[in-house]
Design a protein around this motif. Structure first.
Motif, PDB file in Angstrom:
ATOM      1  N   MET A   1       0.839  -1.165   0.000  1.00  0.00           N
ATOM      2  CA  MET A   1       0.000   0.000   0.000  1.00  0.00           C
ATOM      3  C   MET A   1       0.892   1.239   0.000  1.00  0.00           C
ATOM      4  O   MET A   1       1.693   1.422   0.895  1.00  0.00           O
ATOM      5  CB  MET A   1      -0.892  -0.045   1.228  1.00  0.00           C
ATOM      6  N   GLN A   2       0.725   2.019  -0.989  1.00  0.00           N
ATOM      7  CA  GLN A   2       1.524   3.227  -1.123  1.00  0.00           C
ATOM      8  C   GLN A   2       0.697   4.428  -0.685  1.00  0.00           C
ATOM      9  O   GLN A   2      -0.510   4.483  -0.894  1.00  0.00           O
ATOM     10  CB  GLN A   2       1.963   3.413  -2.569  1.00  0.00           C
ATOM     11  N   THR A   3       1.417   5.363  -0.063  1.00  0.00           N
ATOM     12  CA  THR A   3       0.729   6.592   0.330  1.00  0.00           C
ATOM     13  C   THR A   3       0.956   7.629  -0.747  1.00  0.00           C
ATOM     14  O   THR A   3       2.074   7.853  -1.201  1.00  0.00           O
ATOM     15  CB  THR A   3       1.270   7.120   1.676  1.00  0.00           C
ATOM     16  N   THR A   4      -0.093   8.216  -1.111  1.00  0.00           N
ATOM     17  CA  THR A   4      -0.001   9.246  -2.132  1.00  0.00           C
ATOM     18  C   THR A   4       0.138  10.596  -1.463  1.00  0.00           C
ATOM     19  O   THR A   4      -0.010  10.742  -0.239  1.00  0.00           O
ATOM     20  CB  THR A   4      -1.253   9.239  -3.028  1.00  0.00           C
TER      21      THR A   4
END
Length: 108
Positions: free
Chosen positions: A1-4
Motif C-alpha cells: 500500500m503506497q501513500t499518495t
C-alpha cells in the motif's frame, strides 16, 4: 500500500486540526484556572481585611482599658508619677496582682 501525496496532505490537515483542538482545550483550562485563582485571591483579601479590622478593634479596646487601669493606678498615689518608668511598671504589676487582675502569664 503506497501513500499518495493527497493522503499525506489529509493526514497533515487532520493532525493540525486535532492539535489545534487540544491547544484550544488547554487554553480554556488555563483561563478557567486563572479565573478561579483570582476569585480565591479576592476572597482571601477580603477575609484578611475583616480579620485585620477585628484585631485592630480588639487591640484598641484592650489598650484603652489598660491605659485607664494605669491611670487609676497613678491617681491612687501621686508619688507614683515621680517614679521612673521601670519602677512604675513594676509597681503597676504588683498593683494588678493585688487586685487579682492579671495578663494571663502572671497566674499560677
Amino acid at each position: 500500500m503506497q501513500t499518495t501525496l493527497s493522503d499525506v496532505y489529509a493526514l497533515l490537515i487532520l493532525s493540525f486540526s486535532v492539535l489545534s483542538v487540544l491547544l484550544l482545550l488547554v487554553l480554556v483550562f488555563l483561563l478557567k484556572i486563572s479565573y478561579r485563582l483570582n476569585r480565591l485571591e479576592l476572597r482571601n483579601a477580603s477575609l484578611q481585611e475583616d480579620v485585620t479590622a477585628e484585631v485592630a478593634t480588639v487591640t484598641k479596646t484592650s489598650s484603652r482599658e489598660e491605659a485607664s487601669e494605669f491611670e487609676k493606678f497613678l491617681e491612687e498615689d501621686g508619688k507614683r508619677r515621680m517614679l521612673s518608668k521601670r519602677e512604675q511598671a513594676a509597681d503597676f504589676r504588683d498593683w494588678r496582682k493585688q487586685r487579682g487582675v492579671t495578663w494571663g502569664k502572671d497566674t499560677p
